[in-house]
Scaffold this active site. Structure first.
Site, PDB file in Angstrom:
ATOM      1  N   GLY A 125       1.116  -1.341  -0.063  1.00 25.05           N
ATOM      2  CA  GLY A 125      -0.110   0.235  -0.021  1.00 25.05           C
ATOM      3  C   GLY A 125       0.678   1.347  -0.223  1.00 25.05           C
ATOM      4  CG  HIS A 151     -19.747 -12.712 -33.918  1.00 21.13           C
ATOM      5  ND1 HIS A 151     -18.980 -13.751 -32.831  1.00 21.13           N
ATOM      6  CD2 HIS A 151     -18.883 -13.845 -34.911  1.00 21.13           C
ATOM      7  CE1 HIS A 151     -18.741 -14.702 -33.107  1.00 21.13           C
ATOM      8  NE2 HIS A 151     -18.775 -15.052 -34.411  1.00 21.13           N
ATOM      9  CG  HIS A 209      -8.802   6.557 -13.891  1.00 20.01           C
ATOM     10  ND1 HIS A 209      -7.406   5.994 -13.120  1.00 20.01           N
ATOM     11  CD2 HIS A 209     -10.887   5.870 -13.024  1.00 20.01           C
ATOM     12  CE1 HIS A 209      -8.141   4.488 -12.881  1.00 20.01           C
ATOM     13  NE2 HIS A 209      -9.837   4.741 -12.817  1.00 20.01           N
TER      14      HIS A 209
END
Ligand code: FAD
Ligand code: NAI
Length: 468
Positions: A273, A446, A323
């Site tokens: 962290g 697709h 962001h």
């Protein structure tokens, strides 16, 4: 020198805030203590890590899959100094880009450490040794964060390292122990695992990426295991001893204290962290006290307890993401000129740039359960997509969580090829409060990976997935 706004820190929060202030007609200055603009993200974070992730993924694919694709390569090898050099070049280009944007927007740049003398005066200890005092009506604090390294981990920057050093090792290590199965550990662990380093992760909790949806943790862990990662979950590191050529790490099982791991590795990467960075900022001179996590407390307008002084990005509450910092930069600039901007914090996506990538937005299934929200869930595996078979990127799944009664999409969790880019569709739909039925009825080209999202939406609305 007098400004309408001074921004302290030139990371994605600070430089974006400065640009928006300038666009809105405010006379703006930015202060950066490092020689290059762009902050953690550009210099030692997002950009260099993604540059190395891309290079190493190319190598990995060439090594593992080219033959099956019908591409024969002889003498494939890693030129690590070139990979690092390319990465440095990418960073430099981006530095120049931010410099250009400052000039274009007529933002004055001061290189040096900024600190408050008073509410309307910021002193810059300039990198050339001189001091300059700048007067201002308003200040935006965007000073970011630094890695957390407990003193007993003996951080020597040589063998016991953080992400900053891990981006600049002089050769590919034989082995690396990563403390912390979070974003940094898994991204930088992937960089080295793809190049052949034995990567071992020691995680305190019972799963990797503990704040993301548990299905994402499970799927990604499977893929990383096949890449060669070893995991020790629910272990607490008790000793880290660097030597000249390696590190000895001891970790204790949290379930059975008599069980300890002794690991001898080349490097130990500490990735547990980051902490907000406010060192020598002179906050005491203006009466701002930090909260229990060292963050600068702000109200809903991102204004501190001192009127006219705002704080954004990693130094305030919320996700430590580039962001998020950028959105807050724009928010504060617009607030200053009297506009009424809004940030939908729950719709800020989170992405992990491993391969497969992980991308999430909205609530996790665990959060919905805990809140007692009635929900339905639809899942679809990437391996059932024609696109995935064509590319050999079979790992991963898409999961759509929708409200059981209204059908509104509440969370989307993707693990798979290009998930980082696919999540934008889910963010857009959720911004407009779309239902799973809306997503299920939209035409998706697709063959694409995006079809996994459509199929998961179909699965969430009455088990209607077509290709399963
Ligand atoms: P920062 O980017 O930390 O910038 C703060 C700036 O302020 C620094 O340049 C600092 O030198 C300067 N400064 C501090 N104090 C002073 C002072 N007193 N005077 C003058 N200047 C000062 N996030 C993502 O969204 N995507 C990613 O892919 C991603 N990857 C990451 C990878 C790594 C290895 C790391 C470490 C982080 C990553 N992050 C990523 C997180 C992201 O870097 C941070 O969330 C983001 O940089 C925070 O922006 P910021 O503007 O708040 O602060
Ligand atoms: P993190 O918070 O993502 O992960 C830390 C991990 O370490 C957690 O799983 C936690 O349970 C574990 N941990 C904590 N203490 C421990 C201990 N003593 N022993 C073993 N495990 C322990 O933090 P990380 O990876 O350092 O990253 C910091 C921040 O940087 C992230 O939260 C993220 O916001 C940002 N970042 C974002 C990226 C992205 O968006 N792709 C990439 C890299 C960083």
């Amino acid at each position: 020198m007098k400004y309408d706004v001074i921004v302290i820190g030139s990371g994605p929060g600070g430089y974006v805030a400065a640009i928006r202030c300038a666009q809105l007609g405010l006379r703006t200055a930015i202060i950066e203590r490092y020689p290059n603009l762009g902050g953690t993200c550009l210099n030692v974070g997002c950009i260099p890590s993604k540059a190395l992730l891309d290079s190493t993924e190319h190598y990995h694919v060439a090594h593992e899959r080219f033959k099956t694709h019908g591409i024969d390569v002889t003498g494939l090898s890693v030129n690590w100094p070139q990979m690092v050099q390319r990465k440095n070049g990418v960073v430099l280009e981006n530095n120049k880009g931010v410099e250009f944007l400052m000039k274009k927007n007529k933002i004055e740049v001061y290189h040096g450490h900024g600190s408050f003398v008073s509410t309307n005066m910021v002193r810059v200890a300039q990198n050339d040794g001189t001091m300059i005092d700048l007067e201002t009506d308003r200040t935006i604090i965007a000073t970011g964060s630094k890695p957390i390294v407990p003193a007993n981990f003996n951080y020597d920057k040589k063998r016991v390292i953080t992400s900053t050093e891990a981006l600049n090792l002089d050769k590919v290590p034989g082995s690396m122990l990563v403390i912390g199965g979070g974003v940094i550990g898994l991204e930088l662990g992937s960089v080295y695992a793809r190049l052949g380093t034995q990567v071992t992760v020691v995680e305190y909790l019972d799963r990797i990426l503990p704040t993301m949806d548990a299905d994402c943790s499970r799927e990604l862990q499977k893929s990383l295991k096949s890449l060669g990662f070893q995991f020790h979950m629910r272990h607490a590191v008790t000793a880290v001893k660097p030597g000249k050529n390696g590190v000895k790490v001891t970790a204790q099982s949290r379930d059975d204290e008599s069980k300890t791991l002794q690991l001898d590795v080349d490097y130990c990467l500490v990735a547990i962290g980051r902490r907000p960075y406010t060192d020598h900022l002179g906050l005491e001179n203006i009466g701002i006290a930090l909260d229990e996590k060292g963050r600068i407390p702000v109200n809903e307008h991102l204004e501190t307890s001192v009127p006219g002084i705002y704080a954004i990005g990693d130094v305030v509450r919320g996700a430590m993401l580039a962001h998020k910092a950028e959105e807050e930069g724009v928010f504060v600039a617009e607030t200053i000129v009297g506009q009424k901007p809004h940030i939908h914090y729950n719709l800020i996506p989170g992405v992990v740039y491993t391969w497969p990538e992980v991308a999430s937005v909205g609530y996790t299934e665990e959060q919905l359960k805990e809140a007692g929200t009635p929900y339905k869930s639809g899942k679809f595996p990437f391996r059932a997509l024609g696109r995935s078979r064509a590319s050999m990127d079979l790992d991963g799944m898409a999961k759509v969580l929708a409200h059981a009664e209204t059908d509104e999409i509440l969370g989307v969790h993707l693990v798979g090829a290009r998930a980082a880019d696919l999540i934008a569709e889910a963010v857009a739909l959720m911004e407009f409060r779309a239902s799973a039925e809306d997503a299920a009825r939209m035409s998706h080209a697709h063959p694409t990976y995006a079809e996994a999202f459509k199929e998961a939406a179909l699965a969430a609305t009455g088990n209607r997935a077509i290709h399963m």
